[in-house]
Design a protein around this motif. Structure first.
Motif, mmCIF file in Angstrom:
data_model
loop_
_atom_site.group_PDB
_atom_site.id
_atom_site.type_symbol
_atom_site.label_atom_id
_atom_site.label_comp_id
_atom_site.label_asym_id
_atom_site.label_seq_id
_atom_site.Cartn_x
_atom_site.Cartn_y
_atom_site.Cartn_z
ATOM 1 N N GLU A 175 0.817 -1.215 0.000
ATOM 2 C CA GLU A 175 0.000 0.000 0.000
ATOM 3 C C GLU A 175 0.849 1.262 0.000
ATOM 4 N N GLU A 176 2.072 1.183 0.490
ATOM 5 C CA GLU A 176 2.836 2.393 0.793
ATOM 6 C C GLU A 176 3.843 2.797 -0.276
ATOM 7 N N PHE A 177 3.867 2.080 -1.397
ATOM 8 C CA PHE A 177 4.788 2.492 -2.450
ATOM 9 C C PHE A 177 4.339 3.824 -3.054
ATOM 10 N N SER A 178 5.321 4.619 -3.434
ATOM 11 C CA SER A 178 5.052 5.960 -3.957
ATOM 12 C C SER A 178 5.113 5.964 -5.479
ATOM 13 N N LEU A 179 3.991 6.267 -6.123
ATOM 14 C CA LEU A 179 3.958 6.384 -7.581
ATOM 15 C C LEU A 179 4.910 7.476 -8.050
ATOM 16 N N GLU A 180 4.896 8.613 -7.365
ATOM 17 C CA GLU A 180 5.741 9.735 -7.776
ATOM 18 C C GLU A 180 7.221 9.353 -7.750
ATOM 19 N N LYS A 181 7.634 8.644 -6.715
ATOM 20 C CA LYS A 181 9.046 8.274 -6.603
ATOM 21 C C LYS A 181 9.436 7.200 -7.621
ATOM 22 N N ILE A 182 8.477 6.329 -7.943
ATOM 23 C CA ILE A 182 8.746 5.332 -8.983
ATOM 24 C C ILE A 182 8.925 6.024 -10.334
ATOM 25 N N LEU A 183 8.089 7.022 -10.609
ATOM 26 C CA LEU A 183 8.220 7.767 -11.867
ATOM 27 C C LEU A 183 9.536 8.553 -11.908
ATOM 28 N N GLU A 184 9.959 9.068 -10.753
ATOM 29 C CA GLU A 184 11.259 9.742 -10.688
ATOM 30 C C GLU A 184 12.397 8.770 -10.991
ATOM 31 N N LEU A 185 12.303 7.552 -10.458
ATOM 32 C CA LEU A 185 13.307 6.530 -10.752
ATOM 33 C C LEU A 185 13.329 6.186 -12.238
ATOM 34 N N LYS A 186 12.137 6.152 -12.851
ATOM 35 C CA LYS A 186 12.066 5.865 -14.285
ATOM 36 C C LYS A 186 12.783 6.942 -15.098
ATOM 37 N N LYS A 187 12.696 8.192 -14.653
ATOM 38 C CA LYS A 187 13.414 9.265 -15.342
ATOM 39 C C LYS A 187 14.916 9.103 -15.167
ATOM 40 N N GLU A 188 15.309 8.681 -13.974
ATOM 41 C CA GLU A 188 16.742 8.498 -13.691
ATOM 42 C C GLU A 188 17.302 7.282 -14.412
ATOM 43 N N TYR A 189 16.469 6.242 -14.550
ATOM 44 C CA TYR A 189 16.888 5.007 -15.223
ATOM 45 C C TYR A 189 15.881 4.713 -16.339
ATOM 46 N N PRO A 190 15.965 5.418 -17.454
ATOM 47 C CA PRO A 190 14.940 5.300 -18.501
ATOM 48 C C PRO A 190 14.844 3.907 -19.123
ATOM 49 N N ALA A 191 15.905 3.118 -19.048
ATOM 50 C CA ALA A 191 15.873 1.767 -19.627
ATOM 51 C C ALA A 191 15.299 0.740 -18.657
ATOM 52 N N ALA A 192 15.066 1.154 -17.420
ATOM 53 C CA ALA A 192 14.601 0.210 -16.396
ATOM 54 C C ALA A 192 13.168 -0.222 -16.646
ATOM 55 N N LYS A 193 12.891 -1.488 -16.312
ATOM 56 C CA LYS A 193 11.520 -1.991 -16.341
ATOM 57 C C LYS A 193 10.982 -2.022 -14.916
ATOM 58 N N VAL A 194 9.715 -1.699 -14.790
ATOM 59 C CA VAL A 194 9.055 -1.691 -13.481
ATOM 60 C C VAL A 194 8.346 -3.031 -13.282
ATOM 61 N N LEU A 195 8.745 -3.751 -12.241
ATOM 62 C CA LEU A 195 8.173 -5.062 -11.922
ATOM 63 C C LEU A 195 7.357 -4.920 -10.647
ATOM 64 N N THR A 196 6.078 -5.263 -10.704
ATOM 65 C CA THR A 196 5.148 -4.917 -9.624
ATOM 66 C C THR A 196 4.317 -6.103 -9.176
ATOM 67 N N HIS A 197 4.113 -6.189 -7.861
ATOM 68 C CA HIS A 197 3.227 -7.198 -7.289
ATOM 69 C C HIS A 197 1.788 -6.697 -7.382
ATOM 70 N N PRO A 198 0.809 -7.580 -7.681
ATOM 71 C CA PRO A 198 -0.575 -7.120 -7.848
ATOM 72 C C PRO A 198 -1.265 -6.667 -6.567
ATOM 73 N N GLU A 199 -0.594 -6.766 -5.405
ATOM 74 C CA GLU A 199 -1.146 -6.196 -4.187
ATOM 75 C C GLU A 199 -0.971 -4.678 -4.139
ATOM 76 N N CYS A 200 -0.266 -4.116 -5.134
ATOM 77 C CA CYS A 200 -0.052 -2.671 -5.162
ATOM 78 C C CYS A 200 -1.280 -1.957 -5.722
#
Length: 315
Positions: A175-200
Motif C-alpha cells: 500500500e505504501e509504495f510511492s507512484l511519484e518516486k517510482i516515476l522519478e526513478l524511471k526518469k533516472e533510469y529510462p531503460a529500467a523496467k518496473v516489476l510490480t506485485h498485484p497487491e499494489c
C-alpha cells in the motif's frame, strides 16, 4: 553468524527438520533454508518431504498453511509476533458476518489469511493464479473476494467481472509504495523496467512493465533480455534471490511514500533472525497448533484450488 548457521544445521539434522524461508526474509535467513519461495509453494514442498519438523522462516499465516497441509508434522515459527497486516485486516468473525450478509456467493480468499478465514472459504488462491481461479467460475456466479482490495480490483479489471464483492483489506508494504518516486526513478533510469506485485495500488500497476507474484517477478527478472535494470515494487527481500539468479543485472527497490525510507521493508518478516531460528529448533517452540475442525475445513479450500489449477493446466 557462522556459529549460528552451524548450530542451525546441526539442530536441523538432529530434529529431522526442513527449513523454509519466504522471499521477504533477510538474506542470511534465506541462505540457511532448504527451500526459498512463496508461502503456499513452500508448504506444498515441505509436505512432500520425510521431515518430521518444519521450521518456517516467515509470518504466522504461512506457518498455519504448512500445518494445514502437514498435520502430522511439527511446525515451528521463529517468532509468533511475526504477523501480517493483510491477514490481520480480515478477522474471521468479521469475514463470517460479511459472508452471511451476502449469501449465495462463492467465497475466494487469498492465501494471505488466517486458518480460520480459510476455513470459511470455498476456494483459496495465490497471487499467481487468482485471475485464473476467478475465471474458472461461470461468469454469472457471484463472488466474494478477500482480503486484499488491490489484488481484488486487479482481478476485476482483468476479468471484467462486475459480480465480485471485495473485502476492504490491504498489505501495509504494498500500500505504501510511492507512484511519484517510482516515476522519478524511471526518469533516472529510462531503460529500467518496473516489476510490480498485484497487491499494489492500481496507478502503480498501470505504469508497470510486468505484474506478477513474487515468484513471477523473480522468474521474469532472471529471463528477460530486453534490459539489465529493474525497479522492483514489492518487499525488497526478494532482491537477494534476484541478484543470485541474475548477478549481472541491477535491481532497484521501489521507495515508499515515507521520505525517510530508501526501501519498503516488511517489519514482520524482519523479526525472523538466525538466533530465533536456532532457539526454535533447540526448544521445539513456538509451535503452530490448529484445532482439527478448522484445519480440515481450511485444507478443503486449498485442495479445491489445487483441483481447479490442475484442470486448467496451471500445475
Amino acid at each position: 553468524m557462522m556459529a549460528l548457521k552451524e548450530k542451525i544445521e546441526a539442530l536441523k539434522r538432529e530434529r529431522n527438520a526442513v527449513i523454509l524461508a519466504h522471499y521477504y526474509t533477510e538474506g542470511d535467513v534465506q541462505d540457511v533454508a532448504d527451500f526459498v519461495g512463496d508461502s503456499l509453494a513452500l508448504s506444498q514442498k515441505a509436505a512432500t518431504t520425510d521431515a518430521e519438523v518444519i521450521l518456517f522462516a516467515g509470518v504466522h499465516f504461512m506457518g498455519e498453511t504448512a500445518k494445514i497441509l502437514s498435520p502430522q508434522k511439527t511446525v515451528l515459527m521463529p517468532d509468533m509476533e511475526a504477523g501480517c497486516s493483510l491477514a490481520d485486516s480480515c478477522r474471521a468473525e468479521d469475514f463470517a458476518a460479511f459472508i452471511a450478509a451476502h449469501p449465495g456467493r462463492t467465497v475466494i480468499s487469498y492465501v494471505n489469511t488466517t486458518a480460520e478465514v480459510k476455513a470459511l472459504t470455498d476456494i483459496v488462491c495465490t497471487s499467481s493464479n487468482a485471475v485464473q481461479i476467478v475465471q474458472s467460475l461461470p461468469e454469472d456466479e457471484p463472488v466474494i473476494f478477500g482480503p486484499d482490495r488491490n489484488l481484488g480490483n486487479y482481478i476485476k479489471n482483468i476479468t471484467g467481472r462486475q459480480n465480485m464483492l471485495i473485502w476492504d483489506g490491504a498489505c501495509h508494504v504494498h500500500e505504501e509504495f510511492s507512484l511519484e518516486k517510482i516515476l522519478e526513478l524511471k526518469k533516472e533510469y529510462p531503460a529500467a523496467k518496473v516489476l510490480t506485485h498485484p497487491e499494489c495500488k492500481r496507478p502503480i500497476v498501470l505504469v508497470s512493465d510486468y505484474v506478477g507474484s513474487t515468484a513471477g517477478l523473480l522468474k521474469f527478472a532472471a529471463e528477460d533480455t530486453s534490459t539489465d535494470t529493474y525497479i522492483v515494487v514489492t518487499e525488497p527481500g526478494v532482491l537477494h534471490q534476484m541478484k543470485k539468479a541474475a548477478p549481472g543485472k541491477t535491481f532497484i527497490p521501489a521507495p515508499p511514500m515515507d521520505s525517510t525510507c530508501g526501501c519498503n521493508n516488511c517489519s514482520f518478516m524482519k523479526l525472523v533472525t538466525l538466533r530465533k531460528m536456532a532457539d526454535a529448533l533447540e526448544r521445539m517452540q513456538p509451535e503452530i497448533v490448529i484445532p482439527e475442525t478448522t484445519r480440515a475445513a481450511a485444507e478443503k479450500s486449498i485442495r479445491r484450488m489445487l483441483e481447479i489449477s490442475k484442470k486448467m493446466g496451471l500445475i
